[in-house]
Design a protein around this motif. Structure first.
Motif, PDB file in Angstrom:
ATOM      1  N   ARG A 104       0.826  -1.213   0.000  1.00 44.69           N
ATOM      2  CA  ARG A 104       0.000   0.000   0.000  1.00 44.69           C
ATOM      3  C   ARG A 104       0.858   1.260   0.000  1.00 44.69           C
ATOM      4  N   ASN A 105       1.930   1.241   0.796  1.00 42.01           N
ATOM      5  CA  ASN A 105       2.803   2.417   0.853  1.00 42.01           C
ATOM      6  C   ASN A 105       3.522   2.652  -0.470  1.00 42.01           C
ATOM      7  N   ASN A 130       0.644   4.088  -2.787  1.00 37.20           N
ATOM      8  CA  ASN A 130      -0.310   5.086  -2.271  1.00 37.20           C
ATOM      9  C   ASN A 130      -1.750   4.621  -2.424  1.00 37.20           C
ATOM     10  N   CYS A 131      -1.933   3.328  -2.320  1.00 38.91           N
ATOM     11  CA  CYS A 131      -3.269   2.733  -2.439  1.00 38.91           C
ATOM     12  C   CYS A 131      -4.086   3.060  -1.185  1.00 38.91           C
ATOM     13  N   SER A 132      -5.370   3.265  -1.355  1.00 38.32           N
ATOM     14  CA  SER A 132      -6.243   3.596  -0.224  1.00 38.32           C
ATOM     15  C   SER A 132      -7.058   2.399   0.246  1.00 38.32           C
TER      16      SER A 132
END
Length: 302
Positions: free
Chosen positions: A84-85, A88-90
């Motif tokens: 995710r980091n 930049n996935c939410s």
């Protein structure tokens, strides 16, 4: 009833174990990491990782993880966070595990679990990073993670991250665990560990050089056998059915057979109470097969 039912949005994914068919340490880098050579053999047996996407951005472990591992330290949770980091996935995910691979046995359980999370979430979150980027992310989590991301048997060098795909003959294994959790960091500090073995060649391995020739040896075997009576006892028991070998830097052992019948017969002859089981060497990771099924439109059941 499953603790992670498909009716509640869960999907189930294989996280296969591995064996190191040999392992030698060839030196040490300036950064302190040891260089090694090994052959990774994937198995058709392992853990099952359960995933349920969520839209609130939360990454949570559901149920118990590996014994004694806090959620914040769990490689599955860390894999989801790294992915995710990086992007930049939410998105978020619930993560569960059916743990079959013994901890500290050298079977790669934690690394395989992390790799399964990376590979599957890349698809479920619609990221499509590709295997090279996923393998690079996996290396941040552990040296063994890339082999499980790529999903093919391999000759490995460097710290175990320089992989060359290798075709291995069919094989079945009597696999056993003495219940000892071997700590890799402590073993690398052992004064009696051989750290400067001459490099082996893929051709030599494939030609079947005998253990006495060194290629099939595991550098950690003599250290663990001297330190852990349970490991020495397991080697003694397995010697009655063939040539036992250590896998990785763990305490797990195996004996290789050319066919299932021979392996089953050997297992049946072992002393009662020994923690031993049958596993087949895989041509490639069962996770790749599961992903093909999913990509074709079928959803793995929870």
């Amino acid at each position: 009833m499953s603790a992670f039912p498909a009716s509640e949005g869960w999907s189930a994914w294989p996280a296969p174990a591995k064996l190191n068919l040999f392992l030698r340490i060839t030196g040490r880098r300036a950064d302190g990491y040891h260089t090694l050579q090994t052959v990774f053999r994937l198995l058709d047996w392992g853990d099952v990782v359960h995933l349920r996407p969520r839209r609130d951005g939360v990454i949570a472990r559901v149920g118990a993880g590996a014994d004694g591992v806090a959620e914040a330290d769990d490689l599955m949770v860390r894999a989801a966070e790294v992915l995710r980091n990086e992007t930049n996935c939410s998105e978020g995910v619930d993560i569960g595990i059916e743990k079959n691979i013994p901890m500290g046995g050298g079977f790669g359980g934690g690394s395989s679990d992390a790799a399964t999370v990376l590979v599957v979430l890349d698809r479920l979150w619609g990221l499509n990073l590709g295997v090279d980027r996923l393998a690079a992310l996996g290396l941040q989590l552990g040296a063994d993670v890339p082999i499980f991301v790529r999903g093919h048997n391999a000759w490995a060098e460097g710290v175990g991250d320089l992989l060359t795909a290798i075709d291995l003959p069919p094989a079945w294994y009597a696999v056993a665990s003495p219940g000892v959790h071997a700590t890799t960091a402590a073993l690398f500090q052992a004064h009696d560990l051989t750290r400067n073995a001459a490099p082996a060649k893929i051709a030599g391995f494939l030609s079947g050089i005998s253990p006495s020739g060194g290629v099939l040896d595991n550098a950690f075997e003599p250290v663990l056998r001297r330190r852990e009576p349970a490991v020495e006892a397991l080697f003694t028991a397995l010697a009655s059915i063939g040539t036992p070998r250590l896998t990785g830097s763990g305490s797990g052992c195996f004996v290789e057979f050319a066919d299932r019948e021979s392996a089953e017969t050997a297992l049946a002859s072992l002393p009662p109470g020994l923690n031993a089981w049958l596993a087949r060497g895989a041509d490639r990771s069962p996770l790749l097969d599961a992903m093909e099924v999913f990509n074709a439109g079928a959803s793995p059941s929870g």
